[in-house]
Design an enzyme around this catalytic site. Structure first.
Site, PDB file in Angstrom:
ATOM      1  N   GLU A 143      -3.749 -13.115  -3.985  1.00  0.00           N
ATOM      2  CA  GLU A 143      -2.697 -12.106  -4.143  1.00  0.00           C
ATOM      3  C   GLU A 143      -1.505 -12.354  -3.228  1.00  0.00           C
ATOM      4  O   GLU A 143      -1.251 -11.579  -2.303  1.00  0.00           O
ATOM      5  CB  GLU A 143      -3.271 -10.700  -3.916  1.00  0.00           C
ATOM      6  CG  GLU A 143      -4.093 -10.539  -2.645  1.00  0.00           C
ATOM      7  CD  GLU A 143      -4.574  -9.116  -2.460  1.00  0.00           C
ATOM      8  OE1 GLU A 143      -3.734  -8.190  -2.489  1.00  0.00           O
ATOM      9  OE2 GLU A 143      -5.784  -8.921  -2.295  1.00  0.00           O
TER      10      GLU A 143
ATOM     11  N   GLU B 167      -3.336  -6.269  -9.847  1.00  0.00           N
ATOM     12  CA  GLU B 167      -1.985  -6.044  -9.345  1.00  0.00           C
ATOM     13  C   GLU B 167      -1.038  -6.991 -10.065  1.00  0.00           C
ATOM     14  O   GLU B 167      -1.306  -8.187 -10.178  1.00  0.00           O
ATOM     15  CB  GLU B 167      -1.934  -6.268  -7.821  1.00  0.00           C
ATOM     16  CG  GLU B 167      -2.859  -5.305  -7.081  1.00  0.00           C
ATOM     17  CD  GLU B 167      -2.999  -5.601  -5.602  1.00  0.00           C
ATOM     18  OE1 GLU B 167      -2.287  -6.506  -5.093  1.00  0.00           O
ATOM     19  OE2 GLU B 167      -3.816  -4.946  -4.947  1.00  0.00           O
TER      20      GLU B 167
ATOM     21  N   HIS C 176       0.810  -1.212   0.000  1.00  0.00           N
ATOM     22  CA  HIS C 176       0.000   0.000   0.000  1.00  0.00           C
ATOM     23  C   HIS C 176       0.845   1.264   0.000  1.00  0.00           C
ATOM     24  O   HIS C 176       0.395   2.327   0.435  1.00  0.00           O
ATOM     25  CB  HIS C 176      -0.945   0.009   1.209  1.00  0.00           C
ATOM     26  CG  HIS C 176      -1.946  -1.100   1.184  1.00  0.00           C
ATOM     27  ND1 HIS C 176      -2.694  -1.463   2.294  1.00  0.00           N
ATOM     28  CD2 HIS C 176      -2.346  -1.936   0.181  1.00  0.00           C
ATOM     29  CE1 HIS C 176      -3.495  -2.466   1.978  1.00  0.00           C
ATOM     30  NE2 HIS C 176      -3.300  -2.772   0.703  1.00  0.00           N
TER      31      HIS C 176
END
Length: 401
Positions: free
Chosen positions: A356, A260, A230
């Site tokens: 992820e 992503e 992040h």
């Protein structure tokens, strides 16, 4: 005399993200919770639950908002600074409170709820200060935390929700494609991020012309900046040999989707390539495990075992995925549906989760950088459906220079 609160129907009702039938179904399920829990009124205060049940996504700027639901009413409570927009974008009624006198918000809430009732609240959102105000102005007989019950409802998606999420994933791919095309040495992270964001906002405007356009963003990280998932965008300039992390996040009426990908500017070195390929294999293993009937913790355990065999588990930075729906980087989260060791939720049909995996090798070590791939999977009647289409891995995402 200046009013403490009032009603105003300014303009016409807007076209909301979902049909009237969808909102009625959601409210009906909520009313079952109300009945089963012996509650008179639910007072929602969070952005995500107010948006989920009414379609209205508020902008707080320090002001409180509410959605009040009982067995015979649903009404948003909003600040006068927004005037008629909350009514136009709410499925149901609306009351506006003024800010010329402190606590007019709670006076408006009290005018609807009254005193001595059993109220449902979001224990994971309402602050200590606002809870004290609740006691002062509403004087509830009892306040019950229903945050866990309603989270479980949100975890199971409707057909309309799944259609919107599919569109969001497609738009994330559009942003990703625009970013990949623009990558070259000498360009700043921020310049590349703006290209991806603009492409997604245009796509949302074209596909959802009745929506409010807000909050779509990109995190595009390079080099050392890839170590955290992040980390915000910077003005760092891309260089040959950089590891890159592409993250696109289109927001459609409060609904979050994501893409992503790990990329490389030029050829990665041998150890970097090895770590990247291991993370890709972890990603593919995780995707193969997402099926009805498996516990979130069991998915996590199997990926952990694989990474342990590769001597890379120590570099894992967070859980392997999470749910989707009404959420953002500053509001919302279906914490009961995350692929973590401490979550034993069983995956069910109509849940939506990401896969992820991320490995971060600290600077100064061979293969330094953050590696992450991210796909979105819907558990449909026909089985798992991967709705992310952008290719991943070294075969596709090494940028030639």
């Amino acid at each position: 005399m200046r009013k403490e609160f009032f009603e105003l129907k300014n303009g016409e009702k807007a076209i909301l993200p979902f049909s009237d039938g969808e909102y009625e179904t959601r409210i009906s399920k909520l009313r079952k919770v109300i009945t089963d829990s012996g509650i008179d009124f639910v007072i929602f205060t969070s952005m995500h639950n107010i948006a989920y049940y009414s379609g209205f996504l508020y902008c707080s700027f320090g002001r409180p908002y509410a959605l009040i639901v009982s067995n015979d009413l649903n009404i948003t409570v909003s600040a006068n600074i927004d005037l008629g927009q909350p009514w136009r974008r709410s499925y149901g009624q609306n009351v506006i409170y003024t800010d010329w006198k402190r606590d007019n918000y709670w006076r408006a809430v009290s005018s609807i709820v009254g005193h001595g009732k059993i109220v449902g609240i979001e224990g994971d959102h309402i602050t200590f200060q606002q809870n004290e105000k609740l006691k002062e102005f509403v004087k509830p007989k009892q306040a019950k935390d229903i945050s866990d019950d309603i989270m479980k409802i949100r975890m199971i998606k409707s057909m309309e929700e799944m259609d919107l999420i599919r569109s969001g994933a497609s738009i994330a791919d559009i942003g990703g494609a625009a970013i990949i095309e623009s990558i070259k040495p000498g360009i700043r992270e921020i310049d590349i991020a703006m290209i991806g964001r603009d492409a997604m906002e245009k796509a949302i405007a074209d596909r959802f012309p009745n929506s409010e356009l807000r909050d779509t963003w990109v995190w595009f990280q390079s080099g050392i900046n890839t170590d955290g998932a992040h980390n915000p965008i910077t003005t760092r300039t891309l260089r040959v040999g950089d590891i890159l992390s592409l993250n696109t996040f289109p927001m459609i009426s409060g609904y979050y989707t994501a893409l992503e990908r790990t990329l490389w500017v030029g050829e990665p070195d041998k150890e970097s390539l090895r770590v990247w390929e291991v993370n890709v294999k972890a990603h593919e293993l995780g995707l193969s495990l997402i099926n009805e009937g498996i516990a979130c913790s069991a998915v996590c355990d199997q990926i952990n075992n694989f990474l342990e065999d590769q001597d890379l588990l120590k570099y894992r930075t967070f859980g392997y995925g999470h749910s989707f729906g009404v959420l953002s980087h500053y509001y919302g989260r279906e914490a009961g549906l995350e692929l973590r060791e401490d979550i034993d939720t069983i995956l069910e049909k109509n849940m939506v989760v990401s896969m992820e995996p991320m490995l971060t090798i600290p600077q100064g070590n061979p293969g330094a950088g953050g590696y992450r791939e991210h796909d979105i999977v819907i558990l449909t009647e026909k089985g798992p459906e991967n709705i992310t289409k952008t290719p991943y891995g070294p075969a596709h995402n090494i940028i030639k220079v």
